[in-house]
Design a protein around this motif. Structure first.
Motif, short mmCIF file in Angstrom:
data_model
loop_
_atom_site.label_atom_id
_atom_site.label_comp_id
_atom_site.label_asym_id
_atom_site.label_seq_id
_atom_site.Cartn_x
_atom_site.Cartn_y
_atom_site.Cartn_z
N GLY A 57 2.46 -2.70 4.88
CA GLY A 57 1.66 -1.54 5.24
C GLY A 57 1.21 -1.62 6.68
O GLY A 57 1.80 -2.33 7.50
N THR A 116 -4.05 -2.47 5.75
CA THR A 116 -3.53 -3.27 4.65
C THR A 116 -3.43 -4.74 5.04
O THR A 116 -3.78 -5.63 4.26
N THR A 149 -1.29 -1.51 -4.47
CA THR A 149 -2.73 -1.31 -4.41
C THR A 149 -3.10 0.05 -4.99
O THR A 149 -2.36 1.03 -4.84
N ALA A 155 -6.21 -4.82 -2.21
CA ALA A 155 -5.29 -5.79 -1.62
C ALA A 155 -5.96 -7.16 -1.44
O ALA A 155 -5.31 -8.19 -1.62
N ALA A 200 1.73 -8.67 3.29
CA ALA A 200 1.12 -7.34 3.39
C ALA A 200 2.19 -6.35 3.81
O ALA A 200 2.81 -6.51 4.87
N SER A 236 0.31 3.83 2.99
CA SER A 236 -0.04 3.29 4.30
C SER A 236 0.84 3.83 5.41
O SER A 236 2.04 4.03 5.24
N ASN A 257 0.87 -1.18 0.00
CA ASN A 257 0.00 0.00 0.00
C ASN A 257 0.91 1.22 0.00
O ASN A 257 1.57 1.50 1.00
#
Length: 294
Positions: free
Chosen positions: A68, A72, A43, A49, A66, A15, A12
């Motif tokens: 973030g 996220t 994303t 996501a 992931a 983020s 992200n």
């Protein structure tokens, strides 16, 4: 075509806290290319996501990471529920609740190295009105703060604490009806937290005894909050202790139902979800594979 296990990194780009670190470069530097091949995707919109994670699981990726904050992480984890693909986390948010609970490194380089040596474990997840959560969900004051925080341009623990101190003086408790462990409670509610993991994030422990693998939901009910109770509850959250019975009550259960006369706000993993007057919270045991340190 390579036969190495595949890892997908979902980043992200907006983020959490501000950072100038080139994540892609750090991944290339510290991920063991002899053990994994990887790709990186970004994303573009809310929910993206989850779609990217679902696609990776369908293509039999071993791990989806992931990159973030808690929002996220929640989106990616939703896409991996009940699959054979494990969730990895490179924490870059302001709270990092799941990463902290799983004792993952908060340092980016060490977190990447964990993917080389870590092991797969299974954890529980929960739903609040069908919205999945992996650390905590809640109704009342914490959800209200989530809604205010979401609209604030400044992030981080300092901003969050400032908002709490500002808003706690005017937020009012509301009457609720709760069904828990075959009991019906008519009570007031300032905040009701539903914990799969022990903490919100930032090492603020709302449910110190919560176990993310026991199939049980830890519920913390704060009926009313005055200055003295707020001090006790805050101290206990920061020192990982149970608050005294005058400040909070704790329950363990597999599901909870709540009805309110007035509309109440709710959140899942710190993300504000809206208002309603009926809530159903459930546990989903062993529903997500995760990468943890060996």
């Amino acid at each position: 075509m390579s036969s190495l296990p595949r890892i997908r990194f979902i980043i992200n780009p907006v983020s959490g806290t501000r950072s100038k670190v080139d994540v892609a470069a750090r991944i290339k530097l510290y991920l063991d290319s002899q053990k994994h091949e990887h790709d990186i995707v970004y994303t573009d919109y809310a929910g993206h996501a989850t779609e990217l994670a679902q696609a990776a699981a369908a293509e039999n990726y071993k791990i989806v990471v992931a990159v973030g904050g808690d929002g996220t992480v929640n989106e990616v984890a939703r896409g991996l529920l009940y699959t054979n693909t494990a969730l990895g986390v490179l924490p870059k948010g302001s709270g990092n609740g799941l990463a902290r609970h799983l004792q993952l490194p908060l340092n980016l380089d060490r977190a990447i190295k964990t993917l080389n040596t870590g092991q797969i474990s299974q954890i529980d997840s929960g739903t609040i009105n069908d919205f999945p959560f992996f650390t905590t969900a809640g109704i009342g004051f914490d959800a209200y703060i989530s809604s205010v925080f979401a609209g604030n341009k400044r992030r981080g623990l300092k901003t969050y604490v400032e908002l709490v101190l500002k808003e706690v003086r005017t937020y009012k408790h509301l009457p609720v009806k709760v069904w828990i462990n075959e009991q019906e409670l008519d009570t007031d509610c300032f905040v009701m937290a539903f914990a799969n993991a022990a903490q919100y994030g930032n090492n603020a422990y709302i449910a110190p005894l919560a176990d993310i693998r026991d199939g049980l939901l830890d519920v913390c009910l704060v009926r009313q909050l005055d200055f003295v109770k707020a001090i006790n509850l805050s101290y206990c959250m920061l020192t990982r202790q149970l608050a005294n019975v005058q400040s909070a009550e704790y329950f363990k259960t597999t599901n909870v139902k709540v009805e309110t006369e007035e509309l109440m706000m709710f959140h899942a993993d710190g993300e504000y979800k809206g208002k309603t007057n009926s809530f159903e919270v459930k546990m989903n045991p062993q529903s997500l594979k995760v990468i943890i340190p060996s």
